[in-house]
Design a protein around this motif. Structure first.
Motif, PDB file in Angstrom:
ATOM      1  N   TYR A 174      49.913  36.318  24.879  1.00 31.52           N
ATOM      2  CA  TYR A 174      49.929  37.890  24.818  1.00 31.52           C
ATOM      3  C   TYR A 174      48.713  38.412  24.606  1.00 31.52           C
ATOM      4  N   SER A 175      48.430  39.517  24.951  1.00 31.33           N
ATOM      5  CA  SER A 175      47.171  40.512  24.960  1.00 31.33           C
ATOM      6  C   SER A 175      47.402  41.757  24.202  1.00 31.33           C
ATOM      7  N   THR A 176      46.532  42.159  23.471  1.00 28.75           N
ATOM      8  CA  THR A 176      46.571  43.573  22.873  1.00 28.75           C
ATOM      9  C   THR A 176      45.547  44.366  23.595  1.00 28.75           C
ATOM     10  N   GLY A 177      44.974  43.758  24.751  1.00 27.95           N
ATOM     11  CA  GLY A 177      43.806  44.664  25.412  1.00 27.95           C
ATOM     12  C   GLY A 177      42.407  43.953  24.964  1.00 27.95           C
ATOM     13  N   HIS A 178      42.361  42.828  24.131  1.00 25.29           N
ATOM     14  CA  HIS A 178      40.995  42.377  23.736  1.00 25.29           C
ATOM     15  C   HIS A 178      41.084  40.736  23.848  1.00 25.29           C
ATOM     16  N   GLY A 179      41.484  40.267  25.297  1.00 28.53           N
ATOM     17  CA  GLY A 179      41.631  39.064  25.715  1.00 28.53           C
ATOM     18  C   GLY A 179      42.951  38.542  25.723  1.00 28.53           C
ATOM     19  N   VAL A 180      43.221  37.194  26.119  1.00 25.86           N
ATOM     20  CA  VAL A 180      44.264  36.833  26.172  1.00 25.86           C
ATOM     21  C   VAL A 180      44.519  35.417  25.275  1.00 25.86           C
ATOM     22  N   ASN A 181      45.582  35.274  24.550  1.00 25.62           N
ATOM     23  CA  ASN A 181      45.568  34.035  23.720  1.00 25.62           C
ATOM     24  C   ASN A 181      47.089  33.430  23.967  1.00 25.62           C
ATOM     25  N   GLY A 182      47.082  31.937  23.721  1.00 31.66           N
ATOM     26  CA  GLY A 182      48.357  31.406  24.098  1.00 31.66           C
ATOM     27  C   GLY A 182      48.752  30.635  22.774  1.00 31.66           C
ATOM     28  N   PHE A 183      50.029  30.378  22.531  1.00 36.54           N
ATOM     29  CA  PHE A 183      50.583  29.681  21.401  1.00 36.54           C
ATOM     30  C   PHE A 183      51.504  28.807  21.827  1.00 36.54           C
ATOM     31  N   THR A 184      51.422  27.517  21.235  1.00 36.75           N
ATOM     32  CA  THR A 184      52.497  26.589  21.672  1.00 36.75           C
ATOM     33  C   THR A 184      53.561  26.508  20.486  1.00 36.75           C
ATOM     34  N   ILE A 281      48.166  41.061  31.680  1.00 34.19           N
ATOM     35  CA  ILE A 281      47.691  39.597  31.057  1.00 34.19           C
ATOM     36  C   ILE A 281      46.509  39.146  31.977  1.00 34.19           C
ATOM     37  N   VAL A 282      47.135  39.130  33.466  1.00 33.46           N
ATOM     38  CA  VAL A 282      46.315  38.781  34.229  1.00 33.46           C
ATOM     39  C   VAL A 282      44.831  39.477  34.410  1.00 33.46           C
ATOM     40  N   GLU A 283      45.001  40.919  34.372  1.00 35.66           N
ATOM     41  CA  GLU A 283      43.635  41.717  34.228  1.00 35.66           C
ATOM     42  C   GLU A 283      42.763  41.321  32.928  1.00 35.66           C
ATOM     43  N   GLN A 284      43.573  41.058  31.917  1.00 38.92           N
ATOM     44  CA  GLN A 284      42.787  40.672  30.520  1.00 38.92           C
ATOM     45  C   GLN A 284      42.183  39.461  30.808  1.00 38.92           C
ATOM     46  N   ALA A 285      42.670  38.587  31.620  1.00 39.83           N
ATOM     47  CA  ALA A 285      42.148  37.135  31.852  1.00 39.83           C
ATOM     48  C   ALA A 285      41.156  37.027  32.960  1.00 39.83           C
ATOM     49  N   GLY A 286      40.963  38.382  33.492  1.00 32.59           N
ATOM     50  CA  GLY A 286      39.650  38.407  34.533  1.00 32.59           C
ATOM     51  C   GLY A 286      40.327  38.440  36.014  1.00 32.59           C
ATOM     52  N   GLY A 287      41.692  38.469  36.050  1.00 30.11           N
ATOM     53  CA  GLY A 287      42.095  38.429  37.416  1.00 30.11           C
ATOM     54  C   GLY A 287      42.625  39.796  37.769  1.00 30.11           C
ATOM     55  N   LYS A 288      43.428  39.810  39.104  1.00 33.62           N
ATOM     56  CA  LYS A 288      43.732  41.372  39.469  1.00 33.62           C
ATOM     57  C   LYS A 288      45.242  41.217  39.996  1.00 33.62           C
ATOM     58  N   ARG A 303      58.706  55.879  38.000  1.00 33.42           N
ATOM     59  CA  ARG A 303      59.622  57.255  37.935  1.00 33.42           C
ATOM     60  C   ARG A 303      61.253  56.686  37.592  1.00 33.42           C
ATOM     61  N   ASP A 304      61.242  55.599  37.540  1.00 32.57           N
ATOM     62  CA  ASP A 304      62.602  55.120  37.154  1.00 32.57           C
ATOM     63  C   ASP A 304      62.497  53.705  36.285  1.00 32.57           C
ATOM     64  N   LEU A 305      63.378  53.476  35.447  1.00 35.60           N
ATOM     65  CA  LEU A 305      63.143  52.244  34.442  1.00 35.60           C
ATOM     66  C   LEU A 305      63.226  50.907  35.400  1.00 35.60           C
ATOM     67  N   HIS A 306      63.958  51.156  36.333  1.00 35.13           N
ATOM     68  CA  HIS A 306      64.266  49.760  36.950  1.00 35.13           C
ATOM     69  C   HIS A 306      63.546  49.808  38.507  1.00 35.13           C
ATOM     70  N   GLN A 307      62.411  50.800  38.564  1.00 28.15           N
ATOM     71  CA  GLN A 307      61.700  50.679  39.723  1.00 28.15           C
ATOM     72  C   GLN A 307      61.231  49.296  40.046  1.00 28.15           C
ATOM     73  N   ARG A 308      61.136  49.077  41.570  1.00 25.11           N
ATOM     74  CA  ARG A 308      60.750  47.765  41.885  1.00 25.11           C
ATOM     75  C   ARG A 308      59.399  48.054  42.455  1.00 25.11           C
ATOM     76  N   THR A 309      58.354  46.974  42.736  1.00 21.80           N
ATOM     77  CA  THR A 309      57.263  47.089  43.559  1.00 21.80           C
ATOM     78  C   THR A 309      57.009  45.690  44.001  1.00 21.80           C
ATOM     79  N   THR A 310      56.288  45.856  45.081  1.00 22.32           N
ATOM     80  CA  THR A 310      55.430  44.786  45.881  1.00 22.32           C
ATOM     81  C   THR A 310      54.622  44.069  45.100  1.00 22.32           C
ATOM     82  N   ILE A 311      53.974  43.003  45.066  1.00 27.01           N
ATOM     83  CA  ILE A 311      53.007  42.493  44.019  1.00 27.01           C
ATOM     84  C   ILE A 311      51.994  41.366  44.729  1.00 27.01           C
ATOM     85  N   ALA A 312      50.928  41.269  44.442  1.00 21.00           N
ATOM     86  CA  ALA A 312      50.074  40.214  44.799  1.00 21.00           C
ATOM     87  C   ALA A 312      49.112  40.092  43.626  1.00 21.00           C
ATOM     88  N   ILE A 313      49.341  39.259  42.961  1.00 22.71           N
ATOM     89  CA  ILE A 313      48.851  38.754  41.370  1.00 22.71           C
ATOM     90  C   ILE A 313      47.945  37.345  41.461  1.00 22.71           C
TER      91      ILE A 313
END
Ligand code: AHG
Ligand code: MN
Ligand code: MN
Length: 334
Positions: A174-184, A281-288, A303-313
């Motif tokens: 997770y991230s709160t906008g100050h980097g990303v941390n992972g927990f196992t 998360i990806v942007e916070q970790a330096g990605g796009k 515009r809609d709760l279930h709106q779809r989008t294309t993505i390249a991440i």
């Protein structure tokens, strides 16, 4: 030996990072951590109990619903009601947003969006699945019921986002906008323990991830980019759980694509509870993360709760390269 830091301890320590550090977000993140443990328990025993298979229903967006989707949805809603910090949720499994009960003395300031179980078609064959979530500060007055506008916020307005991956081990990132941390999750003590502090994505990677079975259905510029990935001898990996595919890329670098197809002219994946949290998360970790029409995902106005989008991440340089291909090849006359 390093001291074990549990998720709860870490969240409390980081409370000060949050501009409204009153403990409310802390309570919410802990609720999500508890839900993740409960869902994890059920996912792990899915093969043992009569919980496999489809429930025979369709969800708000017309997909088949597996029983564990419903279970995970219920548990998230129940757990998010615990701290009283969330006034309403929006989920893949509910057509409309769902107001949560208001606890005595509370004026909840947050709404939560989630995909309770991502990759649910993989459950029956023991392939990793996940939960994706995003937390927004509500727009409406805290003493009034939540409104649709509370949910229709751009991804850049997220105050926190993350995912849980129920894989060979269970991870919460997770991230709160100050980097990303992972927990196992350490199953012996039932706690998520800090295992991946300050995650940074590689600028490039050796993996690309796309449903190549749809190749002929993609636009020409996307086909050219995929050809380029193949020319570079990148390794193709596609699990069919976005959360697991993006998780690989977050750690090892690469790019994940879900372009428009004839069946899904606006893309298949959902902006609010799949693409936005993972892009955050990806942007916070330096990605796009951009759409295949080159809009930054986090800037898309929902515009809609279930709106779809294309993505390249994915890795920053690889997403930039994909953008170059789209600009170059979509300019060609047909
Ligand atoms: P969900 O299980 O929440 O409906 O999500 C499935 C999504 C996503 O996780 C995955 O990347 C994609 O669907 C796979 O779609 P295709 O089978 O069309 O490749
Ligand atoms: Mn999903
Ligand atoms: Mn789902």
């Amino acid at each position: 030996m390093n001291r074990i830091v549990t998720l709860d301890e870490f969240i409390l320590r980081r409370q000060k990072d949050f501009p409204y550090a009153t403990g409310e977000l802390t309570g919410l993140l802990r609720d999500i951590g508890v839900a993740a443990k409960i869902v994890n328990r059920e996912v792990n025993k899915a093969g043992l109990v009569n919980i496999l298979g489809f429930a025979g229903e369709e969800n708000a967006t017309g997909d088949k619903v597996a029983k564990l989707d419903i279970y995970a949805n219920e548990k998230l809603i129940e757990c998010l009601s615990n701290s009283g910090e969330c006034c309403a949720i929006a989920s893949e499994e509910n057509e409309d947003y769902v107001p949560l009960p208001v606890l005595d003395g509370k004026s909840p300031k947050y709404v939560v969006v989630f995909d309770p179980l991502d990759g649910s078609s993989n459950i029956d064959v023991n392939v990793p699945v996940g939960t994706i979530f995003g937390i927004y500060r509500r727009k409406s007055n805290a003493s009034e019921p939540a409104t649709l506008e509370d949910f229709l916020q751009r991804g850049s307005q997220l105050v926190a986002a993350g995912y849980v991956l129920y894989g060979t081990s269970t991870l919460l990132v997770y991230s709160t906008g100050h980097g990303v941390n992972g927990f196992t999750l350490d199953p012996t003590i039932g706690e998520f323990c800090l295992s991946h502090p300050d995650i940074q994505m590689p600028k490039r990677g050796r993996y690309y991830s796309v449903n190549q079975g749809y190749y002929l259905k993609f636009d020409v510029e996307m086909r050219r980019y995929i050809d380029h990935c193949s020319d570079l001898n990148l390794r193709l990996r596609y699990i069919g759980s976005m959360v697991a595919d993006v998780h690989r890329i977050l750690f090892q670098g690469g790019i994940f694509l879900y372009p428009n197809t004839r069946k899904y002219p606006h893309g298949k994946l959902r902006l609010l509870y799949e693409c936005n949290p993972l892009s955050f998360i990806v942007e916070q970790a330096g990605g796009k993360a951009v759409s295949c029409q080159l809009a930054r995902i986090l800037d898309i106005e929902p515009r809609d709760l279930h709106q779809r989008t294309t993505i390249a991440i994915g890795s920053a340089e690889m997403v930039d390269e994909m953008v170059d291909f789209v600009q170059r090849y979509s300019a060609l006359p047909v």
